[in-house]
Design a protein around this motif. Structure first.
Motif, PDB file in Angstrom:
ATOM      1  N   ARG A 172      -6.877  -7.934   4.206  1.00  0.00           N
ATOM      2  CA  ARG A 172      -5.987  -7.273   5.154  1.00  0.00           C
ATOM      3  C   ARG A 172      -6.650  -7.117   6.518  1.00  0.00           C
ATOM      4  O   ARG A 172      -5.998  -7.109   7.557  1.00  0.00           O
ATOM      5  CB  ARG A 172      -5.570  -5.899   4.615  1.00  0.00           C
TER       6      ARG A 172
ATOM      7  N   SER B  27      -7.443 -12.024  -0.343  1.00  0.00           N
ATOM      8  CA  SER B  27      -7.033 -10.931  -1.224  1.00  0.00           C
ATOM      9  C   SER B  27      -5.514 -10.985  -1.366  1.00  0.00           C
ATOM     10  O   SER B  27      -4.836 -11.675  -0.605  1.00  0.00           O
ATOM     11  CB  SER B  27      -7.433  -9.579  -0.633  1.00  0.00           C
TER      12      SER B  27
ATOM     13  N   GLN C  36      -5.153 -16.950  -3.302  1.00  0.00           N
ATOM     14  CA  GLN C  36      -5.494 -15.604  -3.803  1.00  0.00           C
ATOM     15  C   GLN C  36      -6.596 -15.634  -4.860  1.00  0.00           C
ATOM     16  O   GLN C  36      -6.515 -16.378  -5.829  1.00  0.00           O
ATOM     17  CB  GLN C  36      -4.256 -14.923  -4.382  1.00  0.00           C
ATOM     18  N   VAL C  37      -7.598 -14.772  -4.644  1.00  0.00           N
ATOM     19  CA  VAL C  37      -8.679 -14.612  -5.611  1.00  0.00           C
ATOM     20  C   VAL C  37      -8.473 -13.277  -6.314  1.00  0.00           C
ATOM     21  O   VAL C  37      -8.181 -12.279  -5.661  1.00  0.00           O
ATOM     22  CB  VAL C  37     -10.047 -14.613  -4.899  1.00  0.00           C
TER      23      VAL C  37
ATOM     24  N   SER D 286     -11.470  -4.828   0.866  1.00  0.00           N
ATOM     25  CA  SER D 286     -12.070  -3.555   0.453  1.00  0.00           C
ATOM     26  C   SER D 286     -12.826  -3.670  -0.865  1.00  0.00           C
ATOM     27  O   SER D 286     -13.753  -2.905  -1.109  1.00  0.00           O
ATOM     28  CB  SER D 286     -10.991  -2.480   0.350  1.00  0.00           C
TER      29      SER D 286
ATOM     30  N   GLN E 227      -9.002  -5.359  -8.849  1.00  0.00           N
ATOM     31  CA  GLN E 227      -8.309  -6.626  -9.130  1.00  0.00           C
ATOM     32  C   GLN E 227      -8.890  -7.779  -8.314  1.00  0.00           C
ATOM     33  O   GLN E 227      -8.826  -8.930  -8.728  1.00  0.00           O
ATOM     34  CB  GLN E 227      -6.812  -6.519  -8.826  1.00  0.00           C
ATOM     35  N   GLN E 228      -9.437  -7.497  -7.130  1.00  0.00           N
ATOM     36  CA  GLN E 228     -10.105  -8.520  -6.331  1.00  0.00           C
ATOM     37  C   GLN E 228     -11.457  -8.855  -6.980  1.00  0.00           C
ATOM     38  O   GLN E 228     -11.800 -10.014  -7.182  1.00  0.00           O
ATOM     39  CB  GLN E 228     -10.284  -8.018  -4.891  1.00  0.00           C
TER      40      GLN E 228
ATOM     41  N   ASN F  39     -17.455  -5.798   6.439  1.00  0.00           N
ATOM     42  CA  ASN F  39     -16.389  -4.804   6.422  1.00  0.00           C
ATOM     43  C   ASN F  39     -16.735  -3.697   7.412  1.00  0.00           C
ATOM     44  O   ASN F  39     -17.892  -3.302   7.523  1.00  0.00           O
ATOM     45  CB  ASN F  39     -16.232  -4.238   4.996  1.00  0.00           C
TER      46      ASN F  39
HETATM   47  C1  LIG Z   1      -1.023  -5.934 -10.912  1.00  0.00           C
HETATM   48  C2  LIG Z   1      -1.879  -6.104  -9.696  1.00  0.00           C
HETATM   49  C3  LIG Z   1      -2.546  -7.299  -9.517  1.00  0.00           C
HETATM   50  C4  LIG Z   1      -3.344  -7.501  -8.398  1.00  0.00           C
HETATM   51  N1  LIG Z   1      -4.009  -8.684  -8.263  1.00  0.00           N
HETATM   52  C5  LIG Z   1      -4.821  -8.854  -7.195  1.00  0.00           C
HETATM   53  C6  LIG Z   1      -5.578 -10.062  -7.037  1.00  0.00           C
HETATM   54  O1  LIG Z   1      -5.479 -10.989  -7.841  1.00  0.00           O
HETATM   55  N2  LIG Z   1      -6.375 -10.174  -5.948  1.00  0.00           N
HETATM   56  C7  LIG Z   1      -6.506  -9.169  -5.019  1.00  0.00           C
HETATM   57  O2  LIG Z   1      -7.252  -9.348  -4.052  1.00  0.00           O
HETATM   58  N3  LIG Z   1      -5.802  -8.044  -5.137  1.00  0.00           N
HETATM   59  C8  LIG Z   1      -4.961  -7.856  -6.204  1.00  0.00           C
HETATM   60  N4  LIG Z   1      -4.248  -6.701  -6.294  1.00  0.00           N
HETATM   61  C9  LIG Z   1      -4.228  -5.768  -5.138  1.00  0.00           C
HETATM   62  C10 LIG Z   1      -5.441  -4.865  -5.037  1.00  0.00           C
HETATM   63  O3  LIG Z   1      -5.208  -3.714  -5.816  1.00  0.00           O
HETATM   64  C11 LIG Z   1      -5.651  -4.437  -3.579  1.00  0.00           C
HETATM   65  O4  LIG Z   1      -4.485  -3.809  -3.110  1.00  0.00           O
HETATM   66  C12 LIG Z   1      -5.978  -5.621  -2.640  1.00  0.00           C
HETATM   67  O5  LIG Z   1      -7.037  -6.374  -3.170  1.00  0.00           O
HETATM   68  C13 LIG Z   1      -6.353  -5.088  -1.289  1.00  0.00           C
HETATM   69  O6  LIG Z   1      -6.584  -6.156  -0.406  1.00  0.00           O
HETATM   70  P1  LIG Z   1      -7.571  -5.964   0.834  1.00  0.00           P
HETATM   71  O7  LIG Z   1      -8.909  -5.587   0.346  1.00  0.00           O
HETATM   72  O8  LIG Z   1      -7.457  -7.188   1.653  1.00  0.00           O
HETATM   73  O9  LIG Z   1      -6.877  -4.783   1.649  1.00  0.00           O
HETATM   74  P2  LIG Z   1      -7.350  -3.311   1.869  1.00  0.00           P
HETATM   75  O10 LIG Z   1      -7.674  -2.632   0.618  1.00  0.00           O
HETATM   76  O11 LIG Z   1      -6.372  -2.679   2.787  1.00  0.00           O
HETATM   77  O12 LIG Z   1      -8.719  -3.479   2.629  1.00  0.00           O
HETATM   78  C14 LIG Z   1      -8.840  -4.018   3.901  1.00  0.00           C
HETATM   79  C15 LIG Z   1     -10.288  -3.872   4.290  1.00  0.00           C
HETATM   80  O13 LIG Z   1     -10.502  -4.506   5.517  1.00  0.00           O
HETATM   81  C16 LIG Z   1     -11.430  -3.744   6.281  1.00  0.00           C
HETATM   82  N5  LIG Z   1     -11.221  -4.107   7.680  1.00  0.00           N
HETATM   83  C17 LIG Z   1     -10.117  -3.888   8.448  1.00  0.00           C
HETATM   84  N6  LIG Z   1     -10.280  -4.443   9.646  1.00  0.00           N
HETATM   85  C18 LIG Z   1     -11.501  -5.006   9.662  1.00  0.00           C
HETATM   86  C19 LIG Z   1     -12.239  -5.719  10.649  1.00  0.00           C
HETATM   87  N7  LIG Z   1     -11.747  -5.980  11.852  1.00  0.00           N
HETATM   88  N8  LIG Z   1     -13.472  -6.153  10.319  1.00  0.00           N
HETATM   89  C20 LIG Z   1     -13.995  -5.897   9.095  1.00  0.00           C
HETATM   90  N9  LIG Z   1     -13.341  -5.234   8.136  1.00  0.00           N
HETATM   91  C21 LIG Z   1     -12.102  -4.789   8.417  1.00  0.00           C
HETATM   92  C22 LIG Z   1     -11.099  -2.330   5.926  1.00  0.00           C
HETATM   93  O14 LIG Z   1     -12.225  -1.484   6.154  1.00  0.00           O
HETATM   94  C23 LIG Z   1     -10.738  -2.425   4.452  1.00  0.00           C
HETATM   95  O15 LIG Z   1     -11.872  -2.219   3.625  1.00  0.00           O
HETATM   96  C24 LIG Z   1      -3.456  -6.477  -7.417  1.00  0.00           C
HETATM   97  C25 LIG Z   1      -2.781  -5.275  -7.599  1.00  0.00           C
HETATM   98  C26 LIG Z   1      -2.004  -5.076  -8.728  1.00  0.00           C
HETATM   99  C27 LIG Z   1      -1.296  -3.771  -8.914  1.00  0.00           C
END
Ligand SMILES: Cc1cc2nc3c(=O)[nH]c(=O)nc-3n(C[C@H](O)[C@H](O)[C@H](O)COP(=O)(O)OP(=O)(O)OC[C@H]3O[C@@H](n4cnc5c(N)ncnc54)[C@H](O)[C@@H]3O)c2cc1C
Lengths: 281, 321
Positions: free
Chosen positions: B211, B234, B248-249, B267, B271-272, B286
């Motif tokens: 994200r 993610s 997607q990983v 983050s 699940q990631q 991060n």
């Molecule tokens: C049934 C189910 C299955 C799922 N399967 C998967 C799956 O296969 N894979 C998966 O990944 N997720 C999966 N998820 C989702 C998972 O729970 C998380 O919601 C998802 O991984 C979050 O993605 P993220 O880390 O990109 O986003 P966020 O959790 O929002 O994290 C974003 C991160 O980016 C950082 N950030 C923001 N801007 C910057 C910047 N400019 N520079 C550096 N860092 C920055 C923030 O500090 C934060 O840590 C699943 C969820 C469910 C319920």
């Protein structure tokens, strides 16, 4: 033509919460089932069923959704959660002889259970499952269940539609059509009902149980069945009836804490230094 | 010596195509456990024929029936069941793709044989190693039946040709398909555009964005290209539509264990982590020092990915001249 009602079975599994520290039992390497919840991936299956049924007038339209689980006494919690979310009724297959079942033994019991529930007056039209359980992670059960029931298998559905029209060529049978997203291509796959469908987490956004749903669930029935009730020989399930065995298990050593730095303007260069030192460039 | 049957799917392969690296890996494992035999769905190119011989395959069972490719999984399981019924192999080995696992699942029912999937190692006695509970345990398991059916992840063994090559004999098979097997018909296919980068599941290096990339995968892709890496993501990033779902990983995406995984703006949700925590080396970038990804990072940078990644890309290019 009026869209006709659907009798749907949704398979739900009670699994250890992945947010907590999950463990294998030291004795027989089965998954330790304390702190278990409804498998998150099954919520997508239930939502898919609810969507189809709501499009067809819900309970008043003659539709039904049965949430079905197999597992120890505590596993009934998965069915109860499904009832709170919106399933109409629940069935729990519980028998000590089921402990330690692998995918093949699980699919044998579930196939017998689906046959038991599918009656001449109320045949089951669709069996919907999650893409995998969050503990077993194998995705074998939906395919094995379809093979045992000799029903079409529509797996890893990223979309699901039931079509009633244009199916004259198939003797008027209703059809399920799914989209499956592979690495190199997306496929549309069709099969006449009844069918086994597994759905991915791409298919919908599952709803949460609300207060009304939680209250309504208290009045819904959960039927508990044993292997004898569904005519399954205990020798064909559980560890004894399984075709695979685990010889040993080791907890993977936790990753040792690495170096964490705060960027002071040169972290990109330090990153490359690290990669070079690890011979990764 | 008992036979070990390897499923080789050459459907749609180019006329001059050899065998994929994954197939070569399966043949290597099969040869360690017995006599490698191929069940080939699709055409047999001269290059594939030569490659099978080089890997020590003396017998090829082949079918090009169109039913194998027009329906989901079941006809391929029928084909393997028919060949295995005749051959009585000690094991059947398949790729660990979604399709490979489903063929294995159905074949298991047809042959009353145990199925092991997600294997990352296999010894000559057909004991398989795999990770369970999202990589928190490694188990050794086996089928207890006369035939073992095993799907093996790529990179589980180094592919090696046989010391003594074989001259394969081809036997055409006419499969009789079960009525229920010709039920789930593929009515349409649309190819997803190729990225030109290494395939995520096989790559030695993966650079993944979450994200935090806020819709701009540019810095992630540029670093990936400088490193010859695959791009991952993610679910937050794929759900947002910033990159295709196949990137997607995680639990519901790909499970990868590359030599190096660089995570940026992710983050580190459970699940990631389920999809990447068996990577050899993990680097995390991060902004948030409290982010759980730092708990599993070998090298963590608390910083902005939009400055750190481009600087690293430039530095790699500079060092390489
Ligand atoms: C049934 C189910 C299955 C799922 N399967 C998967 C799956 O296969 N894979 C998966 O990944 N997720 C999966 N998820 C989702 C998972 O729970 C998380 O919601 C998802 O991984 C979050 O993605 P993220 O880390 O990109 O986003 P966020 O959790 O929002 O994290 C974003 C991160 O980016 C950082 N950030 C923001 N801007 C910057 C910047 N400019 N520079 C550096 N860092 C920055 C923030 O500090 C934060 O840590 C699943 C969820 C469910 C319920």
């Amino acid at each position: 033509m009026e869209t006709s009602a659907l009798n749907i079975v949704v398979l739900v599994k009670h699994v250890p919460d992945a947010q907590l520290n999950r463990q294998l039992s030291a004795q027989d390497y089965t998954v330790v089932r304390t702190d278990s919840i409804l498998s998150e991936l099954d919520e997508y299956a239930l939502e898919a069923a609810l969507t189809l049924v709501e499009e067809r007038g819900g309970a008043a339209g003659g539709n039904n959704i049965t949430a079905l689980t197999m597992g120890p006494p505590a596993a009934v919690a998965a069915v109860k959660k499904a009832l709170q979310i919106g399933a109409f009724e629940g069935v729990h297959l519980s028998d000590e002889a089921l402990a330690g079942s692998d995918a093949a033994a699980t699919s044998l019991a579930l196939a017998a259970l689906v046959r038991h529930l599918s009656t001449a007056e109320h045949p089951v039209d669709l069996i919907i499952t999650g893409m995998a359980s969050t503990d077993g992670e194998s995705s074998l059960v939906p395919a094995q269940l379809a093979a045992r029931l000799e029903l079409p298998q529509l797996t890893f559905a990223a979309s699901l539609e039931i079509l009633s029209e244009g199916a004259e060529a198939d003797g008027g049978a209703r059809k399920a059509v799914i989209r499956r997203d592979g690495d190199t291509e997306a496929e549309m796959i069709a099969a006449a009902l009844p069918a086994v469908v597994s759905v991915t987490d791409q298919i919908n956004s599952p709803r949460y149980p609300n207060f009304k749903g939680i209250m309504a669930a208290k009045k819904k029935t959960v039927t508990t069945l044993s292997l004898a009730d569904i005519g399954v020989d205990p020798a064909h399930v559980g560890s004894a009836g399984s075709w695979t065995a685990i010889d040993s298990a080791q907890a993977r050593p936790a990753r040792t804490a690495g170096t964490i730095i705060t960027d002071e303007g040169n972290a990109g260069v330090l990153l490359v230094d690290f990669l070079a030192a690890q011979k990764l460039l | 010596m008992s036979a070990v049957l390897v499923f080789v799917d050459q459907h749609g392969a180019a006329a001059d195509a050899g065998l994929s690296r994954r197939t070569q890996e399966l043949l290597t494992l099969a040869r360690a456990a017995g006599e490698p035999v191929a069940a080939l769905a699709g055409p047999l190119s001269p290059a594939a024929h030569a490659c099978l011989g080089a890997y020590g395959v003396g017998r090829i069972y082949q079918s090009e029936q169109s039913e194998l490719f027009d329906y989901l999984a079941a006809p391929k399981a029928d084909f393997l069941a028919q060949v295995a019924g005749e051959l009585q192999p000690a094991a059947v080995l398949l790729e660990n793709s979604a399709e490979g696992k489903e063929i294995a699942a159905r074949l298991g029912i047809a042959l009353s044989a145990g199925v092991i999937c997600d294997a990352v190692g296999l010894d000559a006695g057909l004991h398989a190693q795999k990770s369970v509970l999202a990589g928190s345990y490694t188990v050794t398991c086996r089928a207890t039946t006369a035939i073992s059916i095993i799907t093996v992840k790529s990179n589980s063994v180094h592919a090696e040709a046989a010391v003594t090559p074989a001259e394969p004999v081809v036997e055409a098979v006419s499969v009789s398909f079960g009525a229920a097997s010709l039920a789930a018909k593929i009515i349409d296919r649309s190819a997803t555009p190729a990225s030109g980068r290494p395939e995520l599941g096989d790559a030695r290096i993966v650079v993944a964005g979450g994200r935090g990339v806020e819709g701009n995968f540019g810095p992630v892709e540029e670093l990936a290209d400088a490193l010859g890496a695959a791009v991952g993501a993610s679910r937050a990033a794929t759900d947002a539509g910033w990159i295709e779902h196949s990137a997607q990983v995680g639990q519901t995406g790909k499970t990868v264990s590359p030599q190096l995984y660089i995570s940026a703006g992710i983050s580190g949700a459970i699940q990631q982590k389920a999809g990447m925590q068996t990577s050899k080396v993990i680097v995390a970038v991060n902004r948030d020092a409290e982010s759980p990804i730092f708990e599993i990072a070998d090298f963590g940078i608390i910083g902005d990915l939009f400055t750190v990644l481009p600087q690293a890309t430039e530095e790699i290019k500079r060092r390489r001249g």
